[in-house]
Design an enzyme around this catalytic site. Structure first.
Site, PDB file in Angstrom:
ATOM      1  N   GLY A  50      -8.412  -7.686   4.396  1.00  0.00           N
ATOM      2  CA  GLY A  50      -9.196  -7.819   5.615  1.00  0.00           C
ATOM      3  C   GLY A  50      -8.420  -8.288   6.825  1.00  0.00           C
ATOM      4  O   GLY A  50      -8.984  -8.455   7.899  1.00  0.00           O
ATOM      5  N   TYR A  96      11.566 -35.051 -18.433  1.00  0.00           N
ATOM      6  CA  TYR A  96      10.121 -34.830 -18.426  1.00  0.00           C
ATOM      7  C   TYR A  96       9.547 -35.054 -17.031  1.00  0.00           C
ATOM      8  O   TYR A  96      10.173 -35.680 -16.183  1.00  0.00           O
ATOM      9  CB  TYR A  96       9.410 -35.750 -19.432  1.00  0.00           C
ATOM     10  CG  TYR A  96       9.437 -37.216 -19.040  1.00  0.00           C
ATOM     11  CD1 TYR A  96       8.424 -37.759 -18.247  1.00  0.00           C
ATOM     12  CD2 TYR A  96      10.480 -38.046 -19.445  1.00  0.00           C
ATOM     13  CE1 TYR A  96       8.459 -39.087 -17.871  1.00  0.00           C
ATOM     14  CE2 TYR A  96      10.516 -39.382 -19.072  1.00  0.00           C
ATOM     15  CZ  TYR A  96       9.504 -39.892 -18.275  1.00  0.00           C
ATOM     16  OH  TYR A  96       9.538 -41.200 -17.893  1.00  0.00           O
ATOM     17  N   ARG A 113      -3.168   3.074   8.593  1.00  0.00           N
ATOM     18  CA  ARG A 113      -3.491   1.916   7.756  1.00  0.00           C
ATOM     19  C   ARG A 113      -2.307   0.964   7.700  1.00  0.00           C
ATOM     20  O   ARG A 113      -1.182   1.394   7.518  1.00  0.00           O
ATOM     21  CB  ARG A 113      -3.816   2.381   6.327  1.00  0.00           C
ATOM     22  CG  ARG A 113      -4.557   3.688   6.254  1.00  0.00           C
ATOM     23  CD  ARG A 113      -4.608   4.262   4.833  1.00  0.00           C
ATOM     24  NE  ARG A 113      -5.268   3.375   3.900  1.00  0.00           N
ATOM     25  CZ  ARG A 113      -5.304   3.584   2.587  1.00  0.00           C
ATOM     26  NH1 ARG A 113      -4.675   4.639   2.067  1.00  0.00           N
ATOM     27  NH2 ARG A 113      -5.916   2.739   1.795  1.00  0.00           N
ATOM     28  N   HIS A 149     -16.064  -9.220   1.476  1.00  0.00           N
ATOM     29  CA  HIS A 149     -15.006 -10.109   1.973  1.00  0.00           C
ATOM     30  C   HIS A 149     -15.112 -11.496   1.347  1.00  0.00           C
ATOM     31  O   HIS A 149     -14.145 -12.045   0.825  1.00  0.00           O
ATOM     32  CB  HIS A 149     -15.104 -10.200   3.496  1.00  0.00           C
ATOM     33  CG  HIS A 149     -14.088 -11.110   4.112  1.00  0.00           C
ATOM     34  ND1 HIS A 149     -14.350 -12.438   4.367  1.00  0.00           N
ATOM     35  CD2 HIS A 149     -12.811 -10.896   4.474  1.00  0.00           C
ATOM     36  CE1 HIS A 149     -13.266 -12.998   4.890  1.00  0.00           C
ATOM     37  NE2 HIS A 149     -12.315 -12.083   4.970  1.00  0.00           N
ATOM     38  N   ARG A 153      -3.481  -1.401  -6.371  1.00  0.00           N
ATOM     39  CA  ARG A 153      -2.647  -2.606  -6.308  1.00  0.00           C
ATOM     40  C   ARG A 153      -3.054  -3.508  -7.467  1.00  0.00           C
ATOM     41  O   ARG A 153      -4.138  -3.332  -8.036  1.00  0.00           O
ATOM     42  CB  ARG A 153      -2.843  -3.343  -4.982  1.00  0.00           C
ATOM     43  CG  ARG A 153      -4.271  -3.809  -4.783  1.00  0.00           C
ATOM     44  CD  ARG A 153      -4.480  -4.467  -3.440  1.00  0.00           C
ATOM     45  NE  ARG A 153      -5.898  -4.564  -3.163  1.00  0.00           N
ATOM     46  CZ  ARG A 153      -6.430  -4.681  -1.952  1.00  0.00           C
ATOM     47  NH1 ARG A 153      -5.664  -4.694  -0.898  1.00  0.00           N
ATOM     48  NH2 ARG A 153      -7.726  -4.775  -1.798  1.00  0.00           N
ATOM     49  N   LYS A 212       0.826  -1.199   0.000  1.00  0.00           N
ATOM     50  CA  LYS A 212       0.000   0.000   0.000  1.00  0.00           C
ATOM     51  C   LYS A 212       0.862   1.252   0.000  1.00  0.00           C
ATOM     52  O   LYS A 212       0.643   2.168  -0.786  1.00  0.00           O
ATOM     53  CB  LYS A 212      -0.908  -0.028   1.242  1.00  0.00           C
ATOM     54  CG  LYS A 212      -2.126   0.841   1.126  1.00  0.00           C
ATOM     55  CD  LYS A 212      -2.981   0.758   2.391  1.00  0.00           C
ATOM     56  CE  LYS A 212      -3.653  -0.589   2.521  1.00  0.00           C
ATOM     57  NZ  LYS A 212      -4.287  -0.770   3.851  1.00  0.00           N
ATOM     58  N   CYS A 233       7.390 -39.727 -12.064  1.00  0.00           N
ATOM     59  CA  CYS A 233       5.986 -40.084 -12.233  1.00  0.00           C
ATOM     60  C   CYS A 233       5.237 -40.102 -10.905  1.00  0.00           C
ATOM     61  O   CYS A 233       4.105 -40.532 -10.826  1.00  0.00           O
ATOM     62  CB  CYS A 233       5.849 -41.418 -12.955  1.00  0.00           C
ATOM     63  SG  CYS A 233       6.573 -42.782 -12.040  1.00  0.00           S
ATOM     64  N   MET A 257      -5.749  -6.824   8.328  1.00  0.00           N
ATOM     65  CA  MET A 257      -5.283  -5.771   9.221  1.00  0.00           C
ATOM     66  C   MET A 257      -6.343  -4.685   9.286  1.00  0.00           C
ATOM     67  O   MET A 257      -7.070  -4.463   8.334  1.00  0.00           O
ATOM     68  CB  MET A 257      -3.994  -5.156   8.672  1.00  0.00           C
ATOM     69  CG  MET A 257      -2.907  -6.163   8.477  1.00  0.00           C
ATOM     70  SD  MET A 257      -2.219  -6.619  10.066  1.00  0.00           S
ATOM     71  CE  MET A 257      -0.861  -7.620   9.509  1.00  0.00           C
ATOM     72  N   SER A 292      12.562 -43.493 -14.048  1.00  0.00           N
ATOM     73  CA  SER A 292      11.437 -42.635 -13.705  1.00  0.00           C
ATOM     74  C   SER A 292      11.361 -42.587 -12.185  1.00  0.00           C
ATOM     75  O   SER A 292      11.217 -43.617 -11.536  1.00  0.00           O
ATOM     76  CB  SER A 292      10.152 -43.201 -14.292  1.00  0.00           C
ATOM     77  OG  SER A 292       9.077 -42.375 -13.934  1.00  0.00           O
TER      78      SER A 292
HETATM   79  P1  ADP Z   1      -7.540  -2.332   3.674  1.00  0.00           P
HETATM   80  O1  ADP Z   1      -6.119  -2.736   3.730  1.00  0.00           O
HETATM   81  O2  ADP Z   1      -8.433  -3.216   4.457  1.00  0.00           O
HETATM   82  O3  ADP Z   1      -7.996  -2.108   2.276  1.00  0.00           O
HETATM   83  P2  ADP Z   1      -7.289   0.512   3.938  1.00  0.00           P
HETATM   84  O4  ADP Z   1      -6.086   0.995   4.660  1.00  0.00           O
HETATM   85  O5  ADP Z   1      -7.239   0.589   2.489  1.00  0.00           O
HETATM   86  O6  ADP Z   1      -7.630  -0.940   4.436  1.00  0.00           O
HETATM   87  O7  ADP Z   1      -8.499   1.323   4.485  1.00  0.00           O
HETATM   88  C1  ADP Z   1      -9.793   0.945   4.241  1.00  0.00           C
HETATM   89  C2  ADP Z   1     -10.589   2.108   3.701  1.00  0.00           C
HETATM   90  O8  ADP Z   1     -10.498   3.213   4.578  1.00  0.00           O
HETATM   91  C3  ADP Z   1     -10.082   2.630   2.391  1.00  0.00           C
HETATM   92  O9  ADP Z   1     -10.579   1.900   1.336  1.00  0.00           O
HETATM   93  C4  ADP Z   1     -10.631   4.025   2.381  1.00  0.00           C
HETATM   94  O10 ADP Z   1     -11.942   4.015   1.906  1.00  0.00           O
HETATM   95  C5  ADP Z   1     -10.617   4.396   3.842  1.00  0.00           C
HETATM   96  N1  ADP Z   1      -9.480   5.277   4.095  1.00  0.00           N
HETATM   97  C6  ADP Z   1      -8.242   4.940   4.421  1.00  0.00           C
HETATM   98  N2  ADP Z   1      -7.456   6.024   4.536  1.00  0.00           N
HETATM   99  C7  ADP Z   1      -8.252   7.085   4.278  1.00  0.00           C
HETATM  100  C8  ADP Z   1      -8.038   8.489   4.223  1.00  0.00           C
HETATM  101  N3  ADP Z   1      -6.844   9.015   4.447  1.00  0.00           N
HETATM  102  N4  ADP Z   1      -9.083   9.257   3.933  1.00  0.00           N
HETATM  103  C9  ADP Z   1     -10.288   8.707   3.675  1.00  0.00           C
HETATM  104  N5  ADP Z   1     -10.560   7.417   3.716  1.00  0.00           N
HETATM  105  C10 ADP Z   1      -9.550   6.594   4.020  1.00  0.00           C
HETATM  106 MG    MG Z   2      -7.788  -0.798   1.069  1.00  0.00          MG
HETATM  107 MG    MG Z   3      -9.857  -3.600   6.031  1.00  0.00          MG
END
Ligand code: ADP
Ligand code: MG
Ligand code: MG
Length: 983
Positions: A105, A864, A96, A468, A352, A26, A844, A107, A777
């Site tokens: 999901g 092979y 984040r 999710h 990503r 990220k 094999c 973290m 083999s």
């Molecule tokens: P994940 O790794 O679970 O995708 P993120 O770090 O991307 O978590 O955060 C989840 C959501 O939180 C992002 O998709 C975004 O919508 C919101 N978010 C994160 N940082 C910001 C920010 N600086 N301003 C506004 N929304 C944010």
């Molecule tokens: Mg995200």
């Molecule tokens: Mg999340």
């Protein structure tokens, strides 16, 4: 001084996309997007090295971290013109997590950090929107309370629900500023009651608390499970991103959304995503409100009545489209993006490489080659071999009757049937017993991962295409239907109901993840189509790979499937499978139970025509491609009659009395059959068995030759050899039969004799075994059992624990144990080839279809791999990727300059079968270039000490390094890549 913090924002950044190991995925991509000039709110990344240092030093941060964070925060303040903790223009940030590999999901993110009773007033005054300010505040306390303070979010949800009831409203959005202010107070009271201390009001304390929670979450159970399932090492660590907040929840000109630059299910080149007006963060993916589509096309395709972003925010949508193009051109791959619109202004929050189904991966790779974004080798590298499995699997039979219960969203393609379960734990328990299960949930969360993994398919009643359940199922290759809202689930009663129909746990259910349909009962399936993009990618893979791919097949159906999937021969045909046929087993038993040679011969005479017919079919189907037939291998024990009725039947057939049959069966029972009277040991005591089989093979070869005019050269393979003397005896046995058949028929009987290498002693004595064997083999199932002294059938009970305790990196029956079993293979390879340079080497065991093992086999120079028919495409791709691991080597191969001894006959056959690229691989191959590949690629293959190889002059010539530049002129055509040019 070590640099622990990297800033980004305002059109530039200290990091880059290729720094993902240090900044996490990220952070690295936020930096890259900033450098590209995209609108990214400013922020900074605390590196993964801080995480590893933190855990190495008893959870203490490096001393310089404080100052570096303060400086980076100051930079955000300068860019935004706001101040962290300031009561008038407060800076709010998000905290984040972001590891190297995306862990959806796993973290938790904390938003709106920096709010307290004073700053919230500042925010309210500044925006003129106290409702927004207090809504942000209560969200912050809720997230922070959950993620950092460990108070489960359900408690906050409960308080929220209670407040709504008291205020007489049903939607969150109906709560007024005053209502929300009271809610904040209630939240804070909850924190005080639970923890005995106040919610932190000091903004720096909030910040460090959140940073600590992110690092702490690296070691939580969910993250550990995810890492284990995906083979992510613990010492990678996670980074932490701190970023200025932007708000999608300031009103109707605000929104938040997620999108894929192409359709992640089909790979189609259309913009694909969802958004929510006046919402924040994870609202879109949490399945709380039904998200709206980005494009009008998407809206129509999904029959949604809600307006698309293209309609509601046309200007912003256009900007987003432009960013989509820019990102794809830049990353040269499909992107998964997150964005927020604050009062009409677009901000990018994440990008990503998007997760996709195998079908989508294929389509995207092929189209990107066509559009010149990537080349063929890159396309081949991009597809995970294991993922092809998804494409090779059956879909619902269109003609089969079906009983449709409901329709949800086509979240992850493929069809699956199984027993309904309502919890992840139950799914795991039943699946461990070998049952196919369908996990049915209202929605899934990271706690359900183990159950999703165990299930054949996943059904949820809530959540969209980016929920999710959908994201994780696509990643795992499990069919998934999400958001099937008509279905009601009662977890207590363990039932699901649609209208007046009720299905209980334990009943059968079928999902079609490609259409989103849900059916009661089991629906039959059909085989997949293997043309189009799939076939094209496979031809590219075949261009690069250096190792042949054969199949293990004994039935005509297997052989046909193998050929359809591109197998270049049969590497293992297990004759015993032919013996278990109900019509034959009695004759087999008669043979075993016979006390003397005439008795055995009489029974074998009944089997001969049946075996001959088996081989006639195999040879005909394979049309001259090599067919390796292994003579009888399993312990006699397995064929013994057990039931009284079976004994009686034999007594009747052979005219013996029951007591005699029973006594003979008792005598033949073994204590340890896997190490007992099996393999060639059978033929040492009962040569008639192998004689019959050899005769069946040769007579079949002659019959097919007569019928088709095509010469068949069977490969006769002797199992469980321990050394030269044993094989010598078998050689004589087989040759005597060949001689007899030649004399009887006057036909020309040609064959090759080889052996399985499946015992450690055979590996060590490979040098002398190769004096007789023309091919080896590796039977790596038995070789693994005997090297480890471990019975595969029993290992299941405790190997798990070995993996968990890190005694072994992975199950050695799935992926070759490279340093143990692999070392023996290397010894056998080197010793065998030093006796007989043209010795043909293959594998094999079931490892032949495991990508990591295929790579290993390519590296040690096997000719092979042979695997089950369904794994043939996987092995073809894995083999290509192995060859592509060393770029300059790959370049030489592409130009057909690397060489290995040619096998002209096999080549001719392949050309005749229209398999030119495979044929050119045989002439352009590199058996003796490959050991260098191993050395250069730095693979974890430990060196083997063996006597220096005697290299013949002929071989030296072959080993000569490739000349540079393609040869033109009259001499050029001689030595290389014949056949490819002439069409
Ligand atoms: P994940 O790794 O679970 O995708 P993120 O770090 O991307 O978590 O955060 C989840 C959501 O939180 C992002 O998709 C975004 O919508 C919101 N978010 C994160 N940082 C910001 C920010 N600086 N301003 C506004 N929304 C944010
Ligand atoms: Mg995200
Ligand atoms: Mg999340």
């Amino acid at each position: 001084m070590a640099k622990w913090v990297y800033s980004f924002g305002n059109g530039k950044a200290e990091g880059r996309a290729d720094m993902r190991n240090l900044l996490g995925g990220k952070g690295a991509n936020l930096a890259e997007m900033s450098n590209l000039g995209l609108p990214v709110p400013p922020g900074f990344t605390i590196t993964t090295e801080v995480c590893t240092t933190f855990y190495e030093n008893d959870r203490k941060y490096p001393s310089e971290l404080d100052d570096q964070v303060a400086a980076a925060l100051k930079r955000i303040e300068e860019i935004t013109g706001r101040k962290f903790g300031d009561p008038k223009t407060p800076l709010l940030v998000s905290v984040r997590s972001g590891a190297r590999a995306s862990m959806p999901g796993m973290m938790d993110t904390v938003l709106n950090l920096g709010l307290n009773d004073r700053t919230v007033e500042g925010l309210a005054a500044e925006t003129g929107d106290p409702r927004f300010a207090y809504d942000s505040y209560r969200r912050f306390i809720q997230m922070y309370g959950d993620v950092v303070l460990g108070i489960d979010h359900h408690h906050f949800e409960d308080i929220l629900e209670q407040h709504k009831t008291e205020c007489g409203v049903t939607l969150d959005t109906e709560l007024t500023a005053a209502n929300l202010k009271a809610l904040v107070a209630a939240y804070k009271k909850k924190v005080r009651d639970d923890l005995g201390r106040d919610f932190p009001t000091e903004v720096n304390e909030q910040l460090w608390g959140a940073v600590g929670a992110v690092f702490g979450s690296w070691m939580n159970q969910r993250a550990i499970t995810y890492r284990r399932l995906h083979g992510i090492p613990e010492d990678w660590g996670t980074a932490v991103n701190v970023q200025a907040m932007v708000f999608g929840n300031m009103g109707d000109d605000c929104a938040t959304g997620v999108a894929f630059t192409r359709d992640p299910s089909t790979g189609e080149n259309v913009f694909y995503g969802e958004y929510l007006v006046n919402a924040q963060g994870e609202d879109v993916v949490a399945g709380i409100r039904t998200p709206q589509h980005l494009t009008i096309k998407g809206k129509q395709a999904n029959k949604s009545k809600l307006p698309a972003m293209e309609e509601t925010m046309p200007e912003t949508f256009k900007q987003l489209l432009a960013i989509r193009d820019k990102l794809e051109a830049h990353y040269r791959d499909m992107q998964d993006i997150e964005f927020t619109v604050q009062r009409g202004k677009l901000y990018m929050l994440q990008t990503r490489n998007g997760k996709r189904t195998a079908a989508a991966a294929l389509k995207i790779a092929v189209e990107m080659v066509r559009d010149g974004l990537i080349d063929e080798s890159e396309a081949v590298r991009r597809i995970e071999p294991q993922a092809l499995d998804q494409l090779l699997h059956p879909t619902l039979d269109p003609k089969a009757p079906r009983d449709r219960l409901a329709r949800g969203l086509p979240a992850s393609p493929g069809a699956a049937s199984g027993t309904v379960v309502f919890s992840a734990d139950e799914a795991e328990v039943l699946a461990a017993k070998g049952e196919a299960v369908i996990l049915v949930r209202v929605e899934t969360s990271p706690e359900d991962i183990h159950g999703m993994h165990a299930a054949r398919g996943i059904l949820t009643t809530r959540g969209g295409m980016t929920s999710h359940a959908a994201v994780v199922a696509r990643g795992m290759g499990r069919p998934c239907v999400s958001g099937a809202g008509e279905i009601r689930i009662d977890y207590q009663a363990k039932t699901m109901s649609v209208r007046n129909r009720v299905l209980k746990a334990g009943e059968q259910l079928t999902l079609d993840g490609s259409t989103g349909e849900v059916f009661a009962g089991e629906v039959p399936t059909v085989q997949p189509e293997l043309s189009g993009d799939f076939a094209l990618l496979m031809t590219w893979a075949d261009k690069f790979r250096q190792i042949g791919v054969w199949a293990n097949a004994e039935t005509p159906l297997d052989a046909r499937t193998a050929k359809r999937f591109g197998a270049e021969g049969i590497g293992l045909s297990r004759t015993e499978h032919m013996f278990f046929d109900p019509q034959r087993i009695t004759a087999v038993r008669e043979m075993i139970m016979a006390e003397d040679v005439p008795g055995r011969e009489k029974a074998l005479a009944k089997l001969l025509p049946m075996q001959r017919q088996d081989f006639i079919e195999l040879f005909s189907i394979m049309e001259g491609l090599p067919v390796t037939i292994r003579l009888l291998d399993p312990p006699l024990h397995e064929f013994l009659p057990h039931a009284e009725a079976e004994m009686q039947q034999i007594a009747t057939e052979t005219g013996k009395d029951l007591a005699a049959v029973r006594a003979r069966a008792a005598r033949l029972r073994e204590v340890n059959p896997m190490l007992g009277h099996r393999g060639c040991r059978l033929a040492v005591t009962y040569p008639e068995i192998y004689e019959m089989q050899a005769r069946a093979i040769f007579e079949a070869a002659i019959a097919v030759h007569k019928e088709t005019g095509r010469q068949v050269v069977p490969e006769v393979m002797i199992p469980l050899i321990t050394g030269r003397a044993e094989l010598k005896l078998m050689q004589k046995l087989v040759e005597d039969v060949a001689k007899a058949v030649r004399e009887e028929t006057g036909a020309d009987v040609e064959y090759r004799l080889g052996t399985m290498i499946e015992l450690p002693r055979a590996c060590l004595r490979a040098g002398e075994i190769a004096e007789i064997a023309e091919f080896f083999s590796f039977g790596t199932n038995d070789l693994t059992q005997t090297t480890y002294g471990l019975s595969r059938d029993d290992a299941g009970n405790f190997l798990d624990e070995y993996e968990k305790k890190k005694i072994i990196p992975r199950d050695p029956f799935v992926s070759i144990d490279e340093v143990g079993v692999g070392e023996l293979m290397k010894i056998a390879t080197e010793r065998g080839r030093s006796t007989r340079p043209e010795l043909k080497l293959g594998i094999c065991g079931e490892h032949g279809g495991d990508p990591a093992s295929v790579r290993f086999c390519a590296m040690i120079g096997l000719d092979y791999v042979s695997c089950s028919p369904y794994r043939v495409p996987i092995a073809r791709l894995a083999a290509a990727q192995a060859a592509l691991q060393v770029p300059e080597y790959a370049a030489a191969v592409t130009k057909g300059r690397a060489k290995r001894p040619s096998d002209d006959r096999h080549k001719r056959v392949l050309i005749a079968a229209g398999r030119r690229s495979a044929a050119s691989r045989i002439s352009g191959g590199v058996a003796h270039g490959r050991p260098q590949l191993a050395a250069r690629s730095g693979m974890a293959v430990s060196p083997v000490t063996v006597a220096p190889k005697k290299v013949s002059t002929a071989k030296k010539a072959r080993r000569a390094p490739p000349k540079t530049g393609p040869k033109k002129g009259p001499k050029g055509g001689g030595g290389k890549s014949r056949g490819r040019r002439k069409k």
